[in-house]
Design a protein around this motif. Structure first.
Motif, PDB file in Angstrom:
ATOM      1  N   GLY A 156      11.590  -2.867   7.252  1.00  0.00           N
ATOM      2  CA  GLY A 156      11.251  -1.997   6.129  1.00  0.00           C
ATOM      3  C   GLY A 156      10.082  -1.076   6.404  1.00  0.00           C
ATOM      4  N   ARG A 157       9.527  -1.147   7.613  1.00  0.00           N
ATOM      5  CA  ARG A 157       8.401  -0.302   8.019  1.00  0.00           C
ATOM      6  C   ARG A 157       7.247  -0.409   7.027  1.00  0.00           C
ATOM      7  NH1 ARG A 157      12.779   3.081   8.227  1.00  0.00           N
ATOM      8  NH2 ARG A 157      11.894   4.547   6.712  1.00  0.00           N
ATOM      9  N   VAL A 158       6.970  -1.627   6.591  1.00  0.00           N
ATOM     10  CA  VAL A 158       5.899  -1.838   5.629  1.00  0.00           C
ATOM     11  C   VAL A 158       4.569  -1.486   6.283  1.00  0.00           C
ATOM     12  CG1 VAL A 158       4.663  -3.528   4.242  1.00  0.00           C
ATOM     13  CG2 VAL A 158       7.159  -3.620   4.398  1.00  0.00           C
ATOM     14  N   GLY A 159       3.778  -0.704   5.569  1.00  0.00           N
ATOM     15  CA  GLY A 159       2.465  -0.306   6.059  1.00  0.00           C
ATOM     16  C   GLY A 159       1.444  -0.324   4.948  1.00  0.00           C
ATOM     17  N   PRO A 160       0.185  -0.045   5.273  1.00  0.00           N
ATOM     18  CA  PRO A 160      -0.890  -0.086   4.277  1.00  0.00           C
ATOM     19  C   PRO A 160      -0.575   0.786   3.068  1.00  0.00           C
ATOM     20  CG  PRO A 160      -1.812   0.094   6.490  1.00  0.00           C
ATOM     21  CD  PRO A 160      -0.325   0.266   6.631  1.00  0.00           C
ATOM     22  N   GLY A 161      -0.758   0.198   1.901  1.00  0.00           N
ATOM     23  CA  GLY A 161      -0.557   0.925   0.646  1.00  0.00           C
ATOM     24  C   GLY A 161       0.842   0.876   0.094  1.00  0.00           C
ATOM     25  N   ASP A 162       1.834   0.439   0.875  1.00  0.00           N
ATOM     26  CA  ASP A 162       3.198   0.338   0.358  1.00  0.00           C
ATOM     27  C   ASP A 162       3.277  -0.720  -0.734  1.00  0.00           C
ATOM     28  OD1 ASP A 162       4.532   2.279   1.856  1.00  0.00           O
ATOM     29  OD2 ASP A 162       4.980   0.895   3.498  1.00  0.00           O
ATOM     30  N   LYS A 163       3.983  -0.382  -1.782  1.00  0.00           N
ATOM     31  CA  LYS A 163       4.291  -1.363  -2.830  1.00  0.00           C
ATOM     32  C   LYS A 163       5.641  -1.984  -2.482  1.00  0.00           C
ATOM     33  CE  LYS A 163       1.538   0.791  -6.466  1.00  0.00           C
ATOM     34  NZ  LYS A 163       0.872   1.787  -5.597  1.00  0.00           N
ATOM     35  N   VAL A 164       5.631  -3.300  -2.332  1.00  0.00           N
ATOM     36  CA  VAL A 164       6.782  -4.016  -1.790  1.00  0.00           C
ATOM     37  C   VAL A 164       7.234  -5.076  -2.780  1.00  0.00           C
ATOM     38  CG1 VAL A 164       7.670  -5.376   0.141  1.00  0.00           C
ATOM     39  CG2 VAL A 164       5.848  -3.685   0.545  1.00  0.00           C
ATOM     40  N   VAL A 165       8.500  -5.037  -3.162  1.00  0.00           N
ATOM     41  CA  VAL A 165       9.098  -6.099  -3.969  1.00  0.00           C
ATOM     42  C   VAL A 165       9.916  -6.992  -3.047  1.00  0.00           C
ATOM     43  CG1 VAL A 165      10.811  -6.649  -5.751  1.00  0.00           C
ATOM     44  CG2 VAL A 165       9.160  -4.814  -6.136  1.00  0.00           C
ATOM     45  N   VAL A 166       9.654  -8.296  -3.106  1.00  0.00           N
ATOM     46  CA  VAL A 166      10.469  -9.273  -2.393  1.00  0.00           C
ATOM     47  C   VAL A 166      11.273 -10.050  -3.423  1.00  0.00           C
ATOM     48  CG1 VAL A 166      10.494 -11.282  -0.881  1.00  0.00           C
ATOM     49  CG2 VAL A 166       8.840  -9.444  -0.483  1.00  0.00           C
ATOM     50  N   ILE A 167      12.597  -9.915  -3.348  1.00  0.00           N
ATOM     51  CA  ILE A 167      13.488 -10.609  -4.287  1.00  0.00           C
ATOM     52  C   ILE A 167      13.885 -11.938  -3.653  1.00  0.00           C
ATOM     53  CG2 ILE A 167      15.624 -10.488  -5.610  1.00  0.00           C
ATOM     54  CD1 ILE A 167      15.560  -7.456  -5.317  1.00  0.00           C
ATOM     55  N   GLY A 168      13.395 -13.026  -4.216  1.00  0.00           N
ATOM     56  CA  GLY A 168      13.702 -14.355  -3.714  1.00  0.00           C
ATOM     57  C   GLY A 168      12.559 -14.912  -2.884  1.00  0.00           C
ATOM     58  N   CYS A 169      12.009 -16.029  -3.321  1.00  0.00           N
ATOM     59  CA  CYS A 169      10.869 -16.637  -2.634  1.00  0.00           C
ATOM     60  C   CYS A 169      11.223 -17.997  -2.063  1.00  0.00           C
ATOM     61  CB  CYS A 169       9.671 -16.744  -3.582  1.00  0.00           C
ATOM     62  SG  CYS A 169       9.030 -15.143  -4.091  1.00  0.00           S
ATOM     63  N   GLY A 170      12.431 -18.084  -1.483  1.00  0.00           N
ATOM     64  CA  GLY A 170      12.727 -19.207  -0.625  1.00  0.00           C
ATOM     65  C   GLY A 170      11.957 -19.045   0.675  1.00  0.00           C
ATOM     66  N   MET A 171      12.328 -19.811   1.686  1.00  0.00           N
ATOM     67  CA  MET A 171      11.546 -19.794   2.913  1.00  0.00           C
ATOM     68  C   MET A 171      11.592 -18.430   3.604  1.00  0.00           C
ATOM     69  SD  MET A 171       9.559 -21.897   4.358  1.00  0.00           S
ATOM     70  CE  MET A 171       8.679 -22.126   5.901  1.00  0.00           C
ATOM     71  N   VAL A 177       7.243 -12.104   2.111  1.00  0.00           N
ATOM     72  CA  VAL A 177       6.013 -11.908   1.334  1.00  0.00           C
ATOM     73  C   VAL A 177       4.812 -11.893   2.268  1.00  0.00           C
ATOM     74  CG1 VAL A 177       4.433 -13.018  -0.305  1.00  0.00           C
ATOM     75  CG2 VAL A 177       6.869 -12.863  -0.845  1.00  0.00           C
ATOM     76  N   ALA A 178       4.708 -12.928   3.100  1.00  0.00           N
ATOM     77  CA  ALA A 178       3.577 -13.032   4.017  1.00  0.00           C
ATOM     78  C   ALA A 178       3.562 -11.876   5.008  1.00  0.00           C
ATOM     79  CB  ALA A 178       3.628 -14.371   4.750  1.00  0.00           C
ATOM     80  N   GLY A 179       4.747 -11.521   5.525  1.00  0.00           N
ATOM     81  CA  GLY A 179       4.820 -10.443   6.495  1.00  0.00           C
ATOM     82  C   GLY A 179       4.435  -9.101   5.890  1.00  0.00           C
ATOM     83  N   ALA A 180       4.966  -8.810   4.708  1.00  0.00           N
ATOM     84  CA  ALA A 180       4.649  -7.529   4.058  1.00  0.00           C
ATOM     85  C   ALA A 180       3.157  -7.432   3.751  1.00  0.00           C
ATOM     86  CB  ALA A 180       5.480  -7.378   2.790  1.00  0.00           C
ATOM     87  N   ALA A 181       2.553  -8.539   3.296  1.00  0.00           N
ATOM     88  CA  ALA A 181       1.114  -8.537   3.040  1.00  0.00           C
ATOM     89  C   ALA A 181       0.335  -8.397   4.349  1.00  0.00           C
ATOM     90  CB  ALA A 181       0.723  -9.816   2.314  1.00  0.00           C
ATOM     91  N   HIS A 182       0.808  -9.066   5.390  1.00  0.00           N
ATOM     92  CA  HIS A 182       0.162  -9.009   6.703  1.00  0.00           C
ATOM     93  C   HIS A 182       0.115  -7.578   7.235  1.00  0.00           C
ATOM     94  CE1 HIS A 182      -0.920 -10.402  10.760  1.00  0.00           C
ATOM     95  NE2 HIS A 182       0.054  -9.659  11.239  1.00  0.00           N
ATOM     96  N   TYR A 183       1.138  -6.795   6.940  1.00  0.00           N
ATOM     97  CA  TYR A 183       1.196  -5.419   7.430  1.00  0.00           C
ATOM     98  C   TYR A 183       0.606  -4.414   6.437  1.00  0.00           C
ATOM     99  CZ  TYR A 183       4.039  -7.326  11.171  1.00  0.00           C
ATOM    100  OH  TYR A 183       4.473  -8.063  12.256  1.00  0.00           O
ATOM    101  N   GLY A 184      -0.051  -4.912   5.398  1.00  0.00           N
ATOM    102  CA  GLY A 184      -0.808  -4.037   4.514  1.00  0.00           C
ATOM    103  C   GLY A 184      -0.151  -3.698   3.199  1.00  0.00           C
ATOM    104  N   GLY A 185       1.021  -4.262   2.912  1.00  0.00           N
ATOM    105  CA  GLY A 185       1.704  -3.963   1.663  1.00  0.00           C
ATOM    106  C   GLY A 185       1.092  -4.683   0.472  1.00  0.00           C
ATOM    107  N   GLN A 186       1.258  -4.089  -0.696  1.00  0.00           N
ATOM    108  CA  GLN A 186       0.910  -4.754  -1.956  1.00  0.00           C
ATOM    109  C   GLN A 186       2.196  -5.371  -2.478  1.00  0.00           C
ATOM    110  OE1 GLN A 186      -0.016  -2.330  -5.433  1.00  0.00           O
ATOM    111  NE2 GLN A 186      -1.685  -3.731  -5.981  1.00  0.00           N
ATOM    112  N   VAL A 187       2.279  -6.694  -2.467  1.00  0.00           N
ATOM    113  CA  VAL A 187       3.550  -7.386  -2.638  1.00  0.00           C
ATOM    114  C   VAL A 187       3.713  -7.904  -4.057  1.00  0.00           C
ATOM    115  CG1 VAL A 187       5.024  -9.251  -1.791  1.00  0.00           C
ATOM    116  CG2 VAL A 187       3.486  -8.054  -0.212  1.00  0.00           C
ATOM    117  N   ILE A 188       4.914  -7.683  -4.586  1.00  0.00           N
ATOM    118  CA  ILE A 188       5.330  -8.249  -5.870  1.00  0.00           C
ATOM    119  C   ILE A 188       6.430  -9.262  -5.565  1.00  0.00           C
ATOM    120  CG2 ILE A 188       6.275  -7.769  -8.157  1.00  0.00           C
ATOM    121  CD1 ILE A 188       5.360  -4.795  -7.667  1.00  0.00           C
ATOM    122  N   ALA A 189       6.159 -10.535  -5.860  1.00  0.00           N
ATOM    123  CA  ALA A 189       7.114 -11.608  -5.591  1.00  0.00           C
ATOM    124  C   ALA A 189       7.982 -11.827  -6.823  1.00  0.00           C
ATOM    125  CB  ALA A 189       6.374 -12.893  -5.237  1.00  0.00           C
TER     126      ALA A 189
END
Length: 337
Positions: A156-171, A177-189
């Motif tokens: 998804g080319r997640v980078g700083p400042g991206d707003k990221v929705v992750v649908i489904g919080c299984g493993m 979620v962790a990856g998108a946050a790690h790459y600078g995204g603001q994550v909505i779980a």
């Protein structure tokens, strides 16, 4: 040696099977921990068309070197702890030629297209083993599933400042979620389980939304300045979440499917064009994803929260029935060998 076999739909049993011997270039791994994946559960439920039965499941594997074949580098000495990369690549297909070996056309994942690692020992090419002594032994088996989620964030080319929705919080979703946050995204779980979204907040999500609420889209718009998400990662695999991902993406947004639906999906395709979306699939993970997850886990102090239930190997035949009954409340079932 002892191994768990899925023998037929809804039937798993411990069996004695021959212990492998390492061939040239291979390492005999003493399996310490195996995580069960959704693909293993689907095999058990008769929903995995890629698997023929009986099958030894298991591709989320942490262990240690027991014996080496000829031609194996000296670094892979007996006793060294290893993480298993469970995929194969042919080197010849279009994906491999483009360097995207994780999507090899002829891939044979352990526990799916070939026998898996839910056994006392497994013999593998040394190139498929990552040496690691920085993580706790039980955490080695968490690297692969989290890497699949990290790879979705990379797709998804997640980078700083991206707003990221992750649908489904299984493993897998938790890895996204962790990856998108790690790459600078603001994550909505987004999940129907309050326990899983609460855990997602500790793994990098900035916000959590109840997926069963009537006003999900309105909540997402409110959290994204009325625009929608720059990136939506679908990690459920249901037709309704596939179409929801399109609805939640902003104009010129990016949608990544890491889940896959078992039924046909119907779309209002004008939104593909009106929003000019980038729509991508995501499969498996790369060595770079594995490395990123290892670095991430080295700085986490709540890793055990990802493990819902542990079975010893002599009770492994109870693990899949347990997960089938408790899936709504279970993140990761692990077998300790």
């Amino acid at each position: 040696m002892k191994a768990l076999q899925i023998e037929s739909e809804g039937v798993s049993a411990l069996r004695d099977i021959p212990q492998p011997a390492p061939a040239a270039g291979e390492v005999l791994v003493r399996v310490r921990h195996v995580g069960l994946c959704g693909s293993d559960l689907n095999t058990y439920k008769g929903l995995n068309p890629l698997v023929s039965l009986p099958r030894v499941p298991g591709h989320e594997i942490g262990g240690e070197v027991a014996q080496v074949g000829t031609g194996v580098p000296a670094d892979y000495a007996p006793g060294k702890r290893v993480i298993v990369m469970p995929y194969t690549s042919c080197g010849q297909c279009s994906s491999c030629r483009k360097g995207r070996v994780n999507a090899c056309r002829s891939n044979r994942t352990l526990g799916v297209q070939q026998e898996g690692g839910l056994a006392e020992y497994v013999s593998l090419p040394y190139e498929k083993l990552i040496l690691n002594h920085t993580l706790e032994a039980r955490h080695l088996a968490l690297v692969e599933p989290l890497s699949v989620g990290f790879h979705a964030a990379v797709r998804g080319r997640v980078g700083p400042g991206d707003k990221v929705v992750v649908i489904g919080c299984g493993m897998i979703g938790m890895g996204a979620v962790a990856g998108a946050a790690h790459y600078g995204g603001q994550v909505i779980a987004l999940d129907t389980s309050a326990d899983k979204t609460a855990l997602a907040l500790t793994f990098g999500a900035a916000h959590a939304v109840d997926a069963s609420a009537a006003d999900v889209q309105a909540q997402i718009l409110a959290l994204t300045d009325g625009e929608g998400a720059d990136v939506v990662i679908e990690a459920v695999g249901l037709p309704q979440t596939f179409t929801q991902a399109i609805d939640l993406a902003c104009f010129a947004g990016r949608v990544v499917y890491v889940g896959y639906a078992k039924q046909p999906v119907s779309y209002q395709t004008q939104y593909f064009n009106l929003k000019e979306l980038d729509i991508m699939g995501s499969r498996n993970a790369t060595m770079a994803d594995f490395d990123a997850v290892i670095q991430f886990l080295e700085h986490q102090d709540n890793i055990d929260a990802l493990i819902s239930k542990v079975f010893p190997l002599n009770q492994a035949d109870q693990a899949l029935p347990y997960w089938a009954a408790e899936r709504a409340h279970t993140l990761k079932v692990m077998i300790e060998c």
